[in-house]
Design a protein around this motif. Structure first.
Motif, PDB file in Angstrom:
ATOM      1  N   SER A 278      69.430  56.756  38.866  1.00 19.18           N
ATOM      2  CA  SER A 278      68.068  57.228  38.657  1.00 19.18           C
ATOM      3  C   SER A 278      67.487  58.224  39.798  1.00 19.18           C
ATOM      4  O   SER A 278      68.449  57.948  40.944  1.00 19.18           O
ATOM      5  N   THR A 279      66.648  58.928  39.408  1.00 20.07           N
ATOM      6  CA  THR A 279      66.007  59.859  40.472  1.00 20.07           C
ATOM      7  C   THR A 279      64.540  59.817  40.559  1.00 20.07           C
ATOM      8  O   THR A 279      63.877  59.486  39.369  1.00 20.07           O
ATOM      9  N   ALA A 280      64.042  60.264  41.590  1.00 21.49           N
ATOM     10  CA  ALA A 280      62.661  60.294  41.762  1.00 21.49           C
ATOM     11  C   ALA A 280      62.207  61.217  42.798  1.00 21.49           C
ATOM     12  O   ALA A 280      62.858  61.826  43.541  1.00 21.49           O
ATOM     13  N   ILE A 281      61.134  61.956  42.396  1.00 22.02           N
ATOM     14  CA  ILE A 281      60.533  63.111  43.121  1.00 22.02           C
ATOM     15  C   ILE A 281      58.954  62.849  43.468  1.00 22.02           C
ATOM     16  O   ILE A 281      58.406  62.536  42.503  1.00 22.02           O
ATOM     17  N   PHE A 282      58.745  62.879  44.843  1.00 22.73           N
ATOM     18  CA  PHE A 282      57.172  62.814  45.051  1.00 22.73           C
ATOM     19  C   PHE A 282      56.603  63.794  45.931  1.00 22.73           C
ATOM     20  O   PHE A 282      57.297  64.288  46.967  1.00 22.73           O
ATOM     21  N   ALA A 283      55.267  64.012  45.708  1.00 21.22           N
ATOM     22  CA  ALA A 283      54.643  64.987  46.574  1.00 21.22           C
ATOM     23  C   ALA A 283      53.224  64.397  46.902  1.00 21.22           C
ATOM     24  O   ALA A 283      52.876  63.347  46.369  1.00 21.22           O
ATOM     25  N   GLY A 284      52.579  65.025  47.745  1.00 24.92           N
ATOM     26  CA  GLY A 284      51.416  64.236  48.567  1.00 24.92           C
ATOM     27  C   GLY A 284      50.091  64.305  47.835  1.00 24.92           C
ATOM     28  O   GLY A 284      50.024  64.442  46.595  1.00 24.92           O
ATOM     29  N   ILE A 473      56.639  55.063  50.698  1.00 25.60           N
ATOM     30  CA  ILE A 473      56.280  56.599  50.700  1.00 25.60           C
ATOM     31  C   ILE A 473      54.703  56.435  50.831  1.00 25.60           C
ATOM     32  O   ILE A 473      54.074  56.001  49.691  1.00 25.60           O
ATOM     33  N   GLY A 474      54.055  56.824  51.820  1.00 25.10           N
ATOM     34  CA  GLY A 474      52.627  56.785  52.032  1.00 25.10           C
ATOM     35  C   GLY A 474      51.954  58.185  51.923  1.00 25.10           C
ATOM     36  O   GLY A 474      52.780  59.102  51.836  1.00 25.10           O
ATOM     37  N   SER A 475      50.599  58.133  51.542  1.00 25.84           N
ATOM     38  CA  SER A 475      49.768  58.751  51.737  1.00 25.84           C
ATOM     39  C   SER A 475      48.479  58.594  52.393  1.00 25.84           C
ATOM     40  O   SER A 475      48.056  57.657  52.929  1.00 25.84           O
ATOM     41  N   HIS A 476      47.713  59.460  52.452  1.00 25.16           N
ATOM     42  CA  HIS A 476      46.057  59.497  53.164  1.00 25.16           C
ATOM     43  C   HIS A 476      46.079  60.138  54.433  1.00 25.16           C
ATOM     44  O   HIS A 476      45.037  61.158  54.477  1.00 25.16           O
ATOM     45  N   PRO A 477      46.922  60.491  55.351  1.00 26.11           N
ATOM     46  CA  PRO A 477      46.634  60.876  56.638  1.00 26.11           C
ATOM     47  C   PRO A 477      46.505  62.593  56.523  1.00 26.11           C
ATOM     48  O   PRO A 477      45.923  63.103  57.487  1.00 26.11           O
ATOM     49  N   TYR A 493      56.142  57.707  56.340  1.00 26.04           N
ATOM     50  CA  TYR A 493      55.032  57.330  56.543  1.00 26.04           C
ATOM     51  C   TYR A 493      53.678  58.187  55.896  1.00 26.04           C
ATOM     52  O   TYR A 493      52.342  57.490  55.343  1.00 26.04           O
ATOM     53  N   SER A 494      53.862  59.365  55.989  1.00 27.83           N
ATOM     54  CA  SER A 494      52.728  60.270  55.132  1.00 27.83           C
ATOM     55  C   SER A 494      53.561  61.305  54.582  1.00 27.83           C
ATOM     56  O   SER A 494      54.129  62.105  55.291  1.00 27.83           O
ATOM     57  N   LEU A 495      53.290  61.897  53.122  1.00 26.77           N
ATOM     58  CA  LEU A 495      53.683  63.150  52.882  1.00 26.77           C
ATOM     59  C   LEU A 495      52.651  64.157  52.989  1.00 26.77           C
ATOM     60  O   LEU A 495      53.358  65.308  52.897  1.00 26.77           O
TER      61      LEU A 495
END
Length: 572
Positions: A278-284, A473-477, A493-495
């Motif tokens: 399986s595959t996954a793609i993440f952006a911030g 996989i983190g966000s917010h900063p 820690y942050s994208l």
């Protein structure tokens, strides 16, 4: 005594025959594919997939040469995408005469007439003159299958998936007695490592005979991918034999350049593989108010993603961003004040996300309640109507904190808003892990503009890892933070930002896209730095890209590094 000698001779004779059988079987029988034999007929081979991208013409010819030594056919039907969307019908066929110097192209007039008689087909010559999906391949087929008569067909790229079943059935009824060849190029316009993520999804779809996934794959023709799988199922050829897979960036040893990828393979008799990839793609962080809305208020909102394009996030089981605000029911105010921290996104937001091929967003953040609970509910509703899953909420309500995304390896995505206090999601993680799902935690956490994670982030990540999380996989900063691997679990820690108007520093105009290939034994992560220019994200190149990647992966063991942007981690 004589009886004993006779018995001994009989045993010796049987042993000799048995030994000869094993010697012949071991040294002279081709065991690479037990279904193949010399001069096997068309009944032994299913659909063939080859590229028309001529940078790989030598591989194409090697592949066809190998096939022609094993399989023979008097009829071939060659499918290509209609690259220029010309002609008067969904499918076009031709009986034109082709000039290939010393090669004779034998056109199958009988099958051409059969196909041309179908309601959705037209027989036309002009669209084929410049159609490289046919031209680049036709001569090679004639060279390696000189006795075959060929039926060239081109297929429009806007045929809906639900219409393909009837189209396929009628085409197969007309030319199902032929060897089928599908001229398909795979991932386009993406860096090499993203092309590999796309191709992992595509090859998994082919191996698993998954019609729906094949239509969603990143290729130049979802229609041909779907038809190839249908043809394999129809002919009961369930085993996909992969001959070769690569891309132009990989060949050039360049991880920054735009590429085209290729897959060469064919279906044959044999058992169907169970590909668990399986595959996954993440952006911030995505913020579509203030200066972003102001810049695109008189244009199509999807143009904000024009420099990324609509292919980068396609061909994945999960493609996700952090949506940093609610979606409005009405026209929003054009308020560009930097101190405006109450966000409201335009009604066109779902269309823009769909253009990008996003199928999930996290709403677990401190801005999704900026329009109150009613605004949050409207956001969930309009995203659902656009077939975009929303995960999490501003208050960590239990009914939305996780979603499962189906695939060869099911993915459980848990989105948590950690700024309102520790969410205590360990039980949710454990439950999904026990179900055999790959568990990804997507927290909204940390300190704004901090380039390194704080202790509370690492403490939470360690708890989640012990509970069974496979990836964090983190966000917010709003800036890219550091990366580490905690007991086999990678933690980004942050994208950073993906679309935002925080133009006051270089770091807030930078971010990461992270792609993952998930298999039974390991996870491969690829990192793609982005920069925001004029409120528009684009992939980063050059020295700054190298600096970000080197800093991000500086503590990763050299044995885990594939190249400058990709690592492989064994799963526990």
């Amino acid at each position: 005594m004589k009886r004993g000698i006779s018995t001994f001779l009989a045993v010796l004779f049987c042993a000799t025959i048995l030994a000869l059988y094993f010697v012949v079987n071991y040294y002279f029988v081709d065991k690479s594919n037990p279904t193949k034999s010399k001069d096997a007929s068309i009944s032994e081979i299913g659909p063939i997939i080859i590229p028309h991208f001529d940078a790989f013409k030598d591989k194409r010819r090697e592949f066809l040469s190998n096939l022609s030594s094993e399989y023979k056919s008097e009829k071939i039907v060659l499918f290509s995408v209609n690259h220029f969307s010309v002609g008067t019908a969904d499918l076009l066929v031709t009986d034109r005469k082709w000039d290939y110097k010393d090669l004779e192209i034998k056109i199958d007039d009988e099958n051409v007439a059969k196909v041309a008689s179908l309601d959705f087909v037209a027989k036309e010559e002009n669209p084929f003159i410049f159609e490289h999906g046919i031209k680049n391949v036709l001569g090679d087929l004639a060279q390696y299958f000189p006795d075959a008569q060929i039926t060239p067909i081109i297929v429009r790229d806007d045929i809906a998936e639900e219409d393909l079943e009837e189209i396929f059935d009628q085409v197969y009824s007309a030319v199902g007695d032929s060897m089928s060849v599908f001229s398909i190029d795979f991932s386009h316009y993406c860096p090499s490592s993203m092309a590999q993520i796309h191709d992992a999804y595509s090859i998994s779809a082919l191996r698993n005979l998954d019609k729906s996934a094949s239509y969603k794959a990143e290729t130049d023709s979802p229609q041909l991918m779907n038809m190839a799988v249908r043809w394999a199922q129809k002919t009961d050829k369930k085993h996909f034999n992969l001959f070769y897979n690569s891309n132009s960036g990989e060949i050039a040893d360049n991880t920054e350049m735009e590429t085209t990828s290729v897959v060469l393979g064919y279906y044959s008799n044999g058992s169907q593989q169970k590909d668990k990839t399986s595959t996954a793609i993440f952006a911030g962080d995505v913020m579509l108010d203030r200066l972003v809305y102001h810049a695109y208020r008189n244009r199509k909102l999807e143009e904000v993603f024009s420099k990324i394009g609509n292919r980068f996030f396609s061909g994945a089981n999960l493609s996700m961003v952090n949506l940093e605000g609610p979606i409005s029911k009405t026209q929003i105010d054009d308020n560009i004040a930097a101190n405006n921290l109450v966000f409201n996104f335009p009604m066109q937001t779902p269309l823009a996300l769909s253009y990008l091929n996003i199928n999930a967003v996290s709403l677990a953040n401190n801005h999704t309640n900026n329009a109150g609970h009613a605004g949050f509910e409207n956001t969930v509703d309009v995203l659902n109507k656009a077939q975009i899953s929303s995960i999490g909420s501003y208050d960590n309500r239990k009914d939305s904190i996780s979603r499962v995304f189906d695939g060869p390896t099911p993915i459980a995505l848990i989105a948590t808003h950690e700024l309102i206090g520790p969410s205590e999601i360990e039980e949710v993680i454990e439950e999904h892990s026990l179900q055999g799902r790959f568990v990804i935690v997507f927290p909204h956490w940390g300190s704004e503009y901090s380039k390194k994670h704080v202790a509370a982030q690492e403490e939470a990540a360690r708890k989640w890892q012990k509970a069974g999380a496979n990836l964090v996989i983190g966000s917010h900063p709003h800036v890219v933070e550091d990366f580490e691997i905690i007991d086999g679990t990678p933690v980004v820690y942050s994208l950073g930002n993906f679309v935002f108007d925080q133009n006051f520093s270089r770091e807030t105009n930078e971010g990461l896209i992270v792609g993952a290939v998930i298999s039974e034994n390991n996870i491969k992560l690829s990192f793609f730095p982005v920069k925001i220019s004029g409120q528009t994200p684009e992939l980063m190149c050059g020295q700054r890209r190298a600096e970000i990647l080197e800093g991000l992966l500086e503590n990763v063991a050299s044995t885990q590094k594939v190249n400058d942007d990709t690592i492989i981690i064994n799963r526990n």
